[in-house]
Design an enzyme around this catalytic site. Structure first.
Site, PDB file in Angstrom:
ATOM      1  N   GLY A   1       0.816  -1.214   0.000  1.00 17.70           N
ATOM      2  CA  GLY A   1       0.000   0.000   0.000  1.00 17.70           C
ATOM      3  C   GLY A   1       0.842   1.252   0.000  1.00 17.70           C
ATOM      4  CE1 TYR A   2       5.215   5.490   3.226  1.00 16.61           C
ATOM      5  CE2 TYR A   2       6.867   4.414   1.858  1.00 16.61           C
ATOM      6  CZ  TYR A   2       6.470   5.482   2.637  1.00 16.61           C
ATOM      7  OH  TYR A   2       7.327   6.548   2.820  1.00 16.61           O
ATOM      8  CB  ALA A   3       5.249   0.295  -2.722  1.00 19.03           C
TER       9      ALA A   3
END
Length: 256
Positions: free
Chosen positions: A160-162
């Protein structure tokens, strides 16, 4: 005008999100030291009694603190309405607020994905869109997003962060393409491995810490102070012909 004068921010007002601690705090302090008044916002901002507020005031500038939950769309719009009413002119926006949740991709739940995308990407676009309106009307403004090494790389156990930071990279370029001709510069800063409380576990990891350090040519973790120069540059006249760029501050990590 001396070239050093190009970096001065006297008379400017900067809105900095996620500035209660870490990189955001370093950026807010740098902008104040360069002459800007600072509107600080974080999920748990204490106001003028916060450490960042004290540092800004110690630099001789004014500080206004606001709390906003960037995962809550209603809270975000309420904050935007309030800050626009109380500060009609915002010259500089630093979209720094963000979060990270770690699990292997096959186990990454919807709740993690939705929260990360809402805070790291959706709220960043909404805030940039709404604050840009005054800048575009004045034909003057600076917007700086905090990107990441994962704007360029995939990372491990942080899908999700990426995805959110890759989105920020494209958003920077998309907004710059539309707004550069109207006097609004949109750029980003991509931090490398920085020694903050967010990375405390990695710094103490007997396996990961030496592996990380072995790849950083500078041979050390970065600090929030390492972002002061980049922040002032992208907020100032010195970067007037810089548009759609992501300035990597990583001790050389991306060059390996």
């Amino acid at each position: 005008m001396s070239v050093l004068d190009w970096f001065k921010l006297d008379g400017k007002t900067a809105l900095v999100t996620g500035c209660r601690r870490g990189i955001g705090r370093g950026m807010a302090e740098a902008l104040a030291e360069a002459g800007a008044d600072v509107i600080g916002v974080s999920a748990q901002m204490e106001g003028g009694e916060s450490e960042v507020g004290k540092a800004v005031c110690a630099a001789g500038r004014r500080f206004w603190g606001y709390a906003c939950d960037f995962s809550d769309r209603k809270s975000l719009y309420a904050f935007i309405e309030k800050v626009k009413a109380e500060h009609p002119v915002v010259d500089i926006l630093f979209n720094n607020a963000g979060t990270i949740l770690r699990t292997p991709a096959a186990e990454h739940p919807d709740e993690f994905w939705d929260r990360i995308i809402e805070i790291n990407l959706n709220s960043q676009f909404i805030l940039a869109r709404e604050m840009s309106k005054g800048m575009l009307a004045r034909h003057s403004g600076k917007i700086v997003f905090t990107a990441s090494l994962l704007t360029f790389q995939g990372g491990i156990t942080v899908p999700g962060y990426a995805a959110s930071k890759a989105g920020i990279g494209s958003l920077i370029k998309a907004l710059a393409n539309e707004w550069a001709s109207q006097g609004v510069n949109v750029n980003g800063i991509a931090p490398g491995y920085i020694a903050t409380d967010v990375t405390d576990a990695l710094q103490k990891d007997p396996v990961r810490n030496p592996a990380i350090l072995s790849r950083i040519p500078a041979g050390r973790w970065g600090t929030p102070e390492d972002f002061k120069g980049a922040a002032v540059f992208l907020a100032s006249k010195a970067s007037d012909y810089v548009n759609g760029e992501i300035l990597v501050v990583d001790g050389g990590w991306m060059g390996r």
